[in-house]
Design an enzyme around this catalytic site. Structure first.
Site, PDB file in Angstrom:
ATOM      1  N   TRP A 358       0.828  -1.209   0.000  1.00  9.69           N
ATOM      2  CA  TRP A 358       0.000   0.000   0.000  1.00  9.69           C
ATOM      3  C   TRP A 358       0.865   1.262   0.000  1.00  9.69           C
ATOM      4  CZ3 TRP A 358      -1.094   3.424   4.413  1.00  9.69           C
ATOM      5  CH2 TRP A 358      -0.298   3.158   5.531  1.00  9.69           C
ATOM      6  N   GLU A 489       1.334  -1.529  13.226  1.00 11.17           N
ATOM      7  CA  GLU A 489       1.385  -2.994  13.237  1.00 11.17           C
ATOM      8  C   GLU A 489       1.838  -3.556  14.583  1.00 11.17           C
ATOM      9  OE1 GLU A 489       2.184  -3.705   8.472  1.00 11.17           O
ATOM     10  OE2 GLU A 489       3.894  -3.510   9.834  1.00 11.17           O
ATOM     11  N   GLN A 602       4.169   3.366  13.803  1.00 13.49           N
ATOM     12  CA  GLN A 602       4.127   4.448  12.821  1.00 13.49           C
ATOM     13  C   GLN A 602       2.800   5.178  12.934  1.00 13.49           C
ATOM     14  OE1 GLN A 602       4.051   1.258   9.650  1.00 13.49           O
ATOM     15  NE2 GLN A 602       2.925   2.829   8.540  1.00 13.49           N
TER      16      GLN A 602
END
Length: 761
Positions: A358, A489, A602
């Site tokens: 992505w 994540e 992130q």
């Protein structure tokens, strides 16, 4: 963080050979041309730590998925980019001593990547075990003017001796991948030949049967004249072809080898005609010669830099950082083949399989929109449209139906090939990034025709997926999204990730608006699209209901959006609370400990605020930034750039500059201790956004460019160039002024610091 590379505006310079840093340098000094790439491996043999890497665009291997417990819906394979046949090899043996920098005394070692012309140079003096000292100077490039040509100039000068030498100049397809299972090799020989002055090998990949034909020819000069040889032997063995040349080296006399390589793929040539085509390319290369090839290559780079350069005055480290990022992006993807996309490592390494993520839509598209002709960015979107049927098949494997499309997290050909369940099944926000890219492209270019031609098909498929993936909660009396992984994540299998819920409902609304737009403007085309997709307008009834009743977790007390339900149950610590020995946590902590922590890999909530900034007032942005950034460890290369942009909006100039250095010099200084695996190509586009959208304050609203720039305290000035709707504008920003220039195209009105400005030539 390592700071062994010299600062220079146009060059990356390494002085001295440190074996511990060699694999990092092999990544950083990589070269490519959009069709192939080559790590900065040595031409001569090297027995020290190295990661051999030569890559051909579009060529991959479907490695069988290996998991302990198979789950329905798992992909059958993980696609990986393959280390392709080695075309750079020049083995040097002097009096039965092999030139190997791991076994010689090395002095005056210097490696230089000249980004202005795309040329890799290396020089050194090496003392062999018996005391013979030789100087070597090499130059090489992958031609930007001819995507199938590589060229090397390799010069040897004996400094304190005259002696017999043996040169082996070859092509070797007997190569390995670092990440192969059980040292498996992925190439099989199809054809090989060698004659004096040339060698050709055709190899095919197992399973996928890609053919790559790699050929080489060479010319050897001594004192500027064609060298005389004692003997030339043809060397042929499995997947290997070359010449072995015996000759005399004379003290103080330079011997120069010009090696020309042709690298052809069956993606671009009929398999039965590849050898003949390779011969033709080699003839063209040798006829033109090294200098003419380099001149043509340099002219292409000059044009590229005219399009995309960013200049920074007063900060060489920052200037070198942005140019390095732009250089790698430009040599990774040229946009002339809609079958190709951008892997996270580009042509610099094999980690992440070399596949499409992505990252392309969320980070790379804006760079190509602003720095290249419109068709370059358009081809990135067409790539996804070509894979729409595969996206529908991917969704079908997970139980979705009626044309619902789930684009893969990782892919080479549109089929999902990522085998971690928390990513494959749960990190579905990638669907929204693809929808947003369609919107972003049209908003920037004004290419409304794209919506009816390709975009609407994709939006319908993605919206059908969201409609089926979202469920009704009787308890909350809201629609919810269960069991997802957001951009962070370090959180898996959460409910109602704010970013995922936000981009899902945004996609539904954008699809509804797009349907109305195409229906009104191109009624016949609308009928074709709806028929082809078996679309019934009644489907939008549920979409509208989801939009109006979606659950978005929030903390009203703090005035922030919550990353997901239950986030406040965590112990809310700051990164500054971590001990230095605990960093990076992804290398020091157990996965269980990471998942239970509040620490963020992130931008997650902040990713959504970045994309949909127009929705939020400055105080809302500030509260969320101040809440989440202190918990963010930035252990994803994609993280710092988003924080640069938001910090710039908030007037956090020093923080913005700190984040900029981290993103721009991430690989040059090896911030995350992982550059040896390859450079972070897709995050490099975020570096460009950091300058243009962050410091430059560039946004597009209602078809107009807006700028709200500032100059970091460390800079005197900076400038960038943008292509926008068939115009080219240049913006130069200093502490005291902003200069706007229309370089080409018709007059254009922009907005600068909230005031309209008309640009004319």
């Amino acid at each position: 963080m390592k700071e062994y590379l010299k600062h220079h505006e146009w060059q990356i310079i390494e002085e001295g050979l440190d074996p511990h840093y060699n694999k990092i340098s092999e990544s950083v000094f990589s070269i490519g041309n959009g069709h192939m790439g080559q790590r900065a491996n040595f031409e001569e043999d090297y027995s020290g730590e190295t990661l051999r890497g030569s890559y051909v665009a579009g060529v991959y291997y479907p490695d069988k998925t290996r998991v302990g417990w198979w789950k329905n819906g798992y992909p059958e394979y993980f696609a990986k980019v393959l280390n392709a046949p080695n075309w750079i090899g020049i083995r040097v043996t002097i009096d039965n001593q092999k030139l190997d920098l791991a076994k010689c005394k090395v002095e005056d070692f210097k490696r230089v990547l000249d980004m202005k012309v795309g040329l890799l140079s290396r020089s050194f003096a090496a003392t062999l075990p018996d005391g013979k000292k030789v100087r070597v100077e090499s130059k090489r490039f992958c031609s930007m003017a001819h995507g199938e040509i590589g060229a090397i100039r390799y010069a040897i000068t004996p400094l304190n001796f005259s002696a017999k030498a043996t040169l082996s100049i070859y092509v070797d397809a007997d190569v390995v991948n670092k990440d192969s299972n059980y040292d498996e090799k992925f190439w099989e020989e199809v054809y090989k030949e060698a004659a004096e002055g040339k060698a050709i090998v055709t190899a095919q990949t197992k399973k996928t049967f890609f053919h790559v034909t790699t050929g080489m020819k060479y010319v050897i000069l001594q004192d500027g004249k064609k060298a005389s040889f004692d003997r030339v032997n043809v060397e042929l063995r499995e997947k290997y072809a070359g010449n072995v040349i015996q000759l005399d080296l004379h003290e103080g006399k330079e011997l120069v080898i010009y090696k020309y390589a042709a690298i052809l793929s069956s993606e671009n040539h009929a398999k039965d005609k590849m050898v003949a085509a390779c011969e033709q390319v080699l003839t063209e290369a040798t006829t033109k010669g090294f200098d003419a090839l380099l001149e043509a290559h340099s002219k292409v780079w000059a044009h590229k830099w005219d399009e995309c350069d960013i200049t920074i005055e007063g900060d060489i480290a920052a200037q070198q950082g942005i140019r390095f990022n732009i250089f790698q992006l430009t040599q990774t993807y040229t946009g002339d083949d809609e079958r190709l996309n951008i892997g996270p490592k580009g042509f610099t390494g094999e980690k992440y399989g070399g596949s499409t993520y992505w990252d392309t839509e969320a980070y790379c598209l804006p760079f190509y929109l602003g720095t290249a002709e419109q068709n370059v960015a358009r081809n990135l979107l067409v790539y996804r449209h070509k894979h729409l049927q595969r996206a529908i098949e991917n969704a079908g494997k997970l139980g979705f139906n009626k044309g619902a499309a789930l684009y893969p997290m990782v892919t080479m050909n549109g089929e999902e090939c990522h085998n971690e369940w928390e990513i494959t099944f749960e990190e579905i926000h990638r669907n929204g990034a693809i929808a947003f890219a369609i919107f972003d492209y049209i908003r920037y270019t004004g290419d409304e025709a794209y919506l009816a031609e390709f975009g609407l098909d994709v939006l319908i498929g993605i919206s059908r997926f969201w409609s089926q993936r979202i469920t009704w909660s009787s308890d909350k009396n809201k629609f919810v999204m269960l069991g997802v992984t957001g951009p962070n994540e370090y959180e898996n299998n959460v409910n109602n990730n704010w970013y995922t819920n936000t981009i899902a409902t945004w996609t539904l609304q954008y699809t509804i608006d797009s349907l109305e737009q195409v229906k009104k403007a191109q009624g016949e085309r609308y009928t074709v699209i709806t028929k082809a997709n078996n679309f019934d307008e009644a489907e939008t009834t549920r979409w509208k209901e989801i939009i109006s009743k979606m659950h978005y977790p929030a903390d009203e007390k703090r005035g922030v959006f919550l990353q997901q339900d239950g986030f406040l149950d965590k112990e809310l610590l700051r990164v500054s609370d971590l001990k230095p020995e605990d960093r990076p946590i992804n290398q020091k902590w157990s996965w269980d400990r990471i998942l239970r922590s509040c620490f963020i890999k992130q931008a997650d909530v902040l990713q959504g605020i970045f994309l949909f900034e127009e929705r939020y007032d400055i105080e809302t942005i500030r509260k969320n930034f101040d809440f989440y950034e202190p918990m963010t460890v930035h252990e994803s290369s994609l993280s710092p750039c988003v924080h640069v942009i938001l910090a710039s909006r908030l007037g956090y100039k020093e923080r913005a500059y700190e984040f900029y250095l981290r993103t721009s010099r991430l690989d040059l200084d090896d911030y995350n201790n992982d550059t040896e695996d390859g450079c972070h190509i897709t995050s490099m586009a975020g570096t460009w956004m950091s300058v243009v959208k962050g410091f430059g304050g560039m946004t597009v609203k209602d078809g107009m460019l807006h700028f709200n720039p500032f100059t970091p305290d460390q800079w005197k000035s900076y400038s960038f160039r943008l292509e926008f709707r068939e115009r080219v504008i240049k913006i130069k920003i200093s502490k005291d002024s902003v200069e706007t220039i229309l370089e080409s195209g018709s007059p254009l009105e922009i907005c600068l610091h909230g005031k309209p400005v008309m640009l004319k030539r």
